[in-house]
Every structure is written in C-alpha cells, then in structure tokens.
Enzyme design. Structure first.
Site, PDB file in Angstrom:
ATOM      1  N   CYS A   1       0.845  -1.204   0.000  1.00  0.00           N
ATOM      2  CA  CYS A   1       0.000   0.000   0.000  1.00  0.00           C
ATOM      3  C   CYS A   1       0.877   1.249   0.000  1.00  0.00           C
ATOM      4  CB  CYS A   1      -0.904  -0.031   1.230  1.00  0.00           C
ATOM      5  SG  CYS A   1      -1.794   1.491   1.559  1.00  0.00           S
TER       6      CYS A   1
ATOM      7  N   CYS B   1       0.116   3.676   2.816  1.00  0.00           N
ATOM      8  CA  CYS B   1       0.618   3.144   4.089  1.00  0.00           C
ATOM      9  C   CYS B   1       2.110   3.424   4.231  1.00  0.00           C
ATOM     10  CB  CYS B   1       0.377   1.639   4.176  1.00  0.00           C
ATOM     11  SG  CYS B   1      -1.351   1.164   4.081  1.00  0.00           S
TER      12      CYS B   1
END
Length: 130
Positions: free
Chosen positions: A59, A62
C-alpha cells in the site's frame, strides 16, 4: 505462498523504509496473528491509550504514513503505538477494509477509527486521545 525467501524479518523491518528510531519504547509491531491477538488482549486490560495502524507493505499510502506514525510515537510518549501488517496477520485483521486504518483505544475499549493518511490529521487525532 510459495515464498522461499527469508521471512525472518517482519513488521517494521520488512517495510524497507527508512523509519525514525523509537525513543520511548512505546512502538511495537505485530508480525503474526498470534502476536496481534496478544497485543489486543493487553490493550483490553490496559489503561494506556493505544493506536493501532493497520497497513500493508504493498500500500503506497501506508508507506507514506508509516514514517510519520513512527515519528509521532516519539512526540506522544504516553501513548502506545502498534503497527500491524494485514498480510502478516490475516485472520485477526479480516475486518479491516481500507489501508491504512487507525484504531484508537482508551481504557481497553476502541473509541475511534480513522481511514486514510495525513500526518496532520493523525497528529490531531492523537492529541484528542492522549
């Protein structure tokens, strides 16, 4: 899953990111369902406010917020910070639908949730819960 590489590195070590060091020992990483379950049990019996960052190594958002999460752990030494990679804790995190997701706990109960990134948003939420 057919991965024959070295999986001894998990959690923060497996991100490949240059993360700031934690100065207060209040930042931990859950590297398996078992470790995350243990952490959740400790949270339920603790008075220490805690934030869990549910993310994933694949991600991009993230990866952008994780260094800030680590930095914020140094600014809020009275809070506990937990990073849990949803791929390393698949059973325990199956309720997570978006990454990153942040869960905030006080007196053993989840009291807030935040989706997505934004260092300033996260900082402000931590101020509320510290």
């Amino acid at each position: 899953m057919g991965d024959s590489g070295d999986r001894s590195k998990k959690g923060f070590e497996d991100t490949g990111l240059d993360l700031p060091p934690n100065k207060h020992g209040n930042l931990i990483s859950a590297s398996s369902d078992e470790s995350l379950n243990d952490i959740l049990l400790r949270i339920k019996s603790s008075k220490t406010p805690t934030v869990i960052n549910y993310g994933a190594s694949w991600c991009g958002v993230c990866s952008q917020i994780l260094p800030a999460f680590c930095k914020l752990s140094n600014q809020f030494p009275k809070l506990s910070f937990v990073y849990a990679d949803i791929d390393e804790c698949p059973e325990t995190t199956q309720h997570i639908r978006y990454t990153p997701t942040f869960h905030f706990y006080r007196d053993g109960k989840r009291v807030d949730e935040m989706f997505g990134a934004g260092e300033e948003r996260l900082h402000d939420r931590l101020l509320v819960h510290s």
